[in-house]
Design an enzyme around this catalytic site. Structure first.
Site, mmCIF file in Angstrom:
data_model
loop_
_atom_site.group_PDB
_atom_site.id
_atom_site.type_symbol
_atom_site.label_atom_id
_atom_site.label_comp_id
_atom_site.label_asym_id
_atom_site.label_seq_id
_atom_site.Cartn_x
_atom_site.Cartn_y
_atom_site.Cartn_z
ATOM 1 N N HIS A 1 -3.124 1.286 -0.930
ATOM 2 C CA HIS A 1 -4.402 1.680 -0.341
ATOM 3 C C HIS A 1 -4.411 1.302 1.138
ATOM 4 C CE1 HIS A 1 -8.634 2.737 -0.316
ATOM 5 N NE2 HIS A 1 -8.871 1.636 0.385
ATOM 6 N N ASP B 1 -7.034 -0.689 -12.058
ATOM 7 C CA ASP B 1 -7.895 -0.880 -13.216
ATOM 8 C C ASP B 1 -8.859 0.301 -13.282
ATOM 9 O OD1 ASP B 1 -9.835 -1.368 -11.305
ATOM 10 O OD2 ASP B 1 -10.058 -3.493 -11.766
#
Length: 205
Positions: free
Chosen positions: A114, A146
């Site tokens: 990211h 997640d």
């Protein structure tokens, strides 16, 4: 010590595949303790698939539009990836949220990159958001995936300074250079020693 059996990796991508290319080059250089088993995409005609083909790697496409709903797509993607029996799945510029079936099949084994220092600036427009916020430092994060949007446990981060003259494009290019190197370093670390996340040892051996 290098593992006797390299870490098996499936890479998921949606676009140009520059992160995939970084992993390919690392694995081709020799001594890298991981190997790419296959490359998957959520659309046809992307450069990531062309890179996989040129490298002689198996590749597949799982398009959301080819399935009656998102759950069916999630199940299909899960089975497509599971067929290669990966130790780790790398989301390398894969622009779809992975669903519950996928994450249940590969618990604590899906890694994402990211372009920000999470938890700051999650989501699709992290670089733009950093510039608009006027921060002096942003960076790159590699983390486990997640069920949330960029909320999984952080494995590694590295800062990148925001220059006064930066626009979204120039800043993103510098972040991507860090992102490629950081991903390769994390894969190597996972293969050789595993990692500690939130005080818990995560091992792939």
């Amino acid at each position: 010590m290098e593992p006797a059996v390299p870490l098996g990796v499936v890479v998921l991508a949606s676009g140009s595949g520059t992160l995939l290319q970084a992993v390919l080059e690392a694995s081709e250089a020799g001594g890298f303790p991981a190997r790419i088993l296959a490359v998957g995409a959520d659309r046809t005609g992307v450069e990531a698939l062309a890179r996989a083909e040129r490298a002689g790697l198996p590749h597949f496409v799982a398009r959301v539009g080819d399935h009656p709903d998102r759950a069916a797509w999630d199940a299909a993607l899960t089975e497509a990836v599971a067929a290669y029996r990966p130790d780790v799945v790398i989301s390398a510029g894969f622009m779809k949220l992975l669903g519950p079936a996928f994450l249940a099949r590969f618990p604590a084994r899906v890694v994402n990159t990211h372009p920000a220092l999470l938890p700051a600036f999650p989501g699709m427009h992290a670089v733009r958001d950093a510039i608009e916020a006027g921060v002096k430092v942003t960076g790159s994060t590699v983390h486990f995936v997640d069920a949330g949007m960029d909320t999984g446990p952080v494995i590694a981060q590295e800062a990148v300074e925001v220059n006064a003259e930066d626009d979204e494009s120039s800043l993103h290019e510098r972040i991507k250079a860090v992102e490629r190197r950081l991903l390769v370093e994390v894969i190597e670390k996972l293969a050789r020693t595993g990692c500690t996340v939130d005080g818990r040892k995560v091992s792939f051996r």
